[in-house]
Design an enzyme around this catalytic site. Structure first.
Site, PDB file in Angstrom:
ATOM      1  N   HIS A 219      -0.908   5.362   8.143  1.00 49.56           N
ATOM      2  CA  HIS A 219      -2.064   4.519   7.829  1.00 49.56           C
ATOM      3  C   HIS A 219      -2.088   3.357   8.814  1.00 49.56           C
ATOM      4  O   HIS A 219      -1.133   2.584   8.897  1.00 49.56           O
ATOM      5  CB  HIS A 219      -2.000   3.976   6.411  1.00 49.56           C
ATOM      6  CG  HIS A 219      -3.023   2.909   6.136  1.00 49.56           C
ATOM      7  ND1 HIS A 219      -4.371   3.109   6.359  1.00 49.56           N
ATOM      8  CD2 HIS A 219      -2.893   1.633   5.694  1.00 49.56           C
ATOM      9  CE1 HIS A 219      -5.037   1.999   6.035  1.00 49.56           C
ATOM     10  NE2 HIS A 219      -4.154   1.090   5.645  1.00 49.56           N
TER      11      HIS A 219
ATOM     12  N   HIS B  46     -11.937  -0.294   6.478  1.00 50.26           N
ATOM     13  CA  HIS B  46     -10.531  -0.593   6.219  1.00 50.26           C
ATOM     14  C   HIS B  46      -9.636   0.013   7.305  1.00 50.26           C
ATOM     15  O   HIS B  46      -8.997  -0.717   8.044  1.00 50.26           O
ATOM     16  CB  HIS B  46     -10.158  -0.052   4.830  1.00 50.26           C
ATOM     17  CG  HIS B  46      -8.725  -0.239   4.451  1.00 50.26           C
ATOM     18  ND1 HIS B  46      -8.259  -0.012   3.162  1.00 50.26           N
ATOM     19  CD2 HIS B  46      -7.620  -0.593   5.155  1.00 50.26           C
ATOM     20  CE1 HIS B  46      -6.965  -0.242   3.097  1.00 50.26           C
ATOM     21  NE2 HIS B  46      -6.545  -0.587   4.307  1.00 50.26           N
TER      22      HIS B  46
ATOM     23  N   GLU C  51       0.810  -1.215   0.000  1.00 50.62           N
ATOM     24  CA  GLU C  51       0.000   0.000   0.000  1.00 50.62           C
ATOM     25  C   GLU C  51       0.850   1.276   0.000  1.00 50.62           C
ATOM     26  O   GLU C  51       0.360   2.335   0.397  1.00 50.62           O
ATOM     27  CB  GLU C  51      -0.936   0.006   1.207  1.00 50.62           C
ATOM     28  CG  GLU C  51      -2.077  -0.988   1.088  1.00 50.62           C
ATOM     29  CD  GLU C  51      -3.147  -0.741   2.127  1.00 50.62           C
ATOM     30  OE1 GLU C  51      -4.291  -0.450   1.758  1.00 50.62           O
ATOM     31  OE2 GLU C  51      -2.834  -0.836   3.342  1.00 50.62           O
TER      32      GLU C  51
ATOM     33  N   HIS D   2      -4.999   0.535  11.161  1.00 56.57           N
ATOM     34  CA  HIS D   2      -6.338  -0.060  11.282  1.00 56.57           C
ATOM     35  C   HIS D   2      -6.808   0.086  12.724  1.00 56.57           C
ATOM     36  O   HIS D   2      -7.191  -0.885  13.368  1.00 56.57           O
ATOM     37  CB  HIS D   2      -6.297  -1.530  10.866  1.00 56.57           C
ATOM     38  CG  HIS D   2      -5.730  -1.763   9.511  1.00 56.57           C
ATOM     39  ND1 HIS D   2      -5.096  -2.930   9.151  1.00 56.57           N
ATOM     40  CD2 HIS D   2      -5.698  -0.969   8.408  1.00 56.57           C
ATOM     41  CE1 HIS D   2      -4.700  -2.861   7.891  1.00 56.57           C
ATOM     42  NE2 HIS D   2      -5.049  -1.670   7.417  1.00 56.57           N
TER      43      HIS D   2
END
Length: 229
Positions: A94, A159, A75, A96
């Site tokens: 980024h 996500h 990613e 989760h």
């Protein structure tokens, strides 16, 4: 310079990993390369809390590992495309993070029921809904950057989250605060009554009073000081 950036990405990763942002081996943070070659980010296959400077890589906008060992995260376009679209951004995170993911999946807006949400609201945190799959292409990365716009955070619905800042220090603090805001909102709603929250004018005032640049730097310093080991 490269060693300093590796240490910065390592610190950011470990802070995230010890702040309930970890998800096994997934999640990553990055710093803009000062020479314009791409981004410095953690290597793939490691948990956030495991990152040391030797596990940080320089990744080009095309996904080539220019410096560092091992495979890169698939990613990477999250980071490179946001950096391309936002010259003001020096760091991208980024993760989760569980409460923020749950809040977005539940279709709830982030409400300033506590200090934390005022870092972001108003306006509302944008929501990326084009896909809940991984951001594997530069096209999806560019689309995500478009949804982020000028904001400091975006929900990748079903996500994860992305936070940004002029520095990786600021982006890391933003990720920690966003998860705290989502948790506080969940806790508030658990009482089963109608919650109250700050109006936009008060939220903006609180943002300046609580989350000014000096305070964000102090929070980063605190998070570094309290890292295990």
């Amino acid at each position: 310079m490269s060693t300093d950036i590796r240490e910065l990405v390592s610190l950011s990763s470990r802070i995230l990993g010890t702040s309930d942002q970890g998800d096994l081996i997934w999640g990553h943070s990055s710093a803009r390369d000062p020479e314009g070659r791409g981004v410095w980010m953690k290597g793939s296959g490691w948990g956030l809390e495991e990152i040391v400077p030797e596990r940080v890589q320089l990744v080009s906008p095309e996904g080539e590992v220019l410096d560092g060992n091992g495979p890169r995260h698939s990613e990477y376009p999250i980071h490179t495309e946001i950096m391309a679209a936002r010259p003001d951004v020096g760091g991208v995170v980024h993760t989760h993070s569980p409460y923020a993911v749950a809040l977005a999946a539940a279709g709830q807006e982030l409400l300033p029921v506590s200090h934390a949400a005022n870092y972001f609201v108003p306006p509302q945190v944008p929501r990326f809904t084009e896909t809940a799959d991984l951001i594997l292409t530069r096209e999806l990365g560019a689309s995500l950057a478009g949804t982020l716009g000028a904001a400091s955070a975006v929900f990748l619905v079903n996500h994860g989250i992305v936070t940004v800042g002029p520095t990786l220090e600021a982006a890391t603090v933003a990720a920690v605060i966003l998860e705290r805001a989502a948790y506080q909102q969940w806790l508030t709603r658990g009482f089963g009554t109608w919650p109250t929250w700050s109006d936009p004018e008060e939220s903006l005032a609180k943002r300046e009073h609580i989350f000014n640049d000096a305070a964000v730097t102090q929070v980063w310093d605190y998070l570094v000081r309290t890292l295990p080991g």
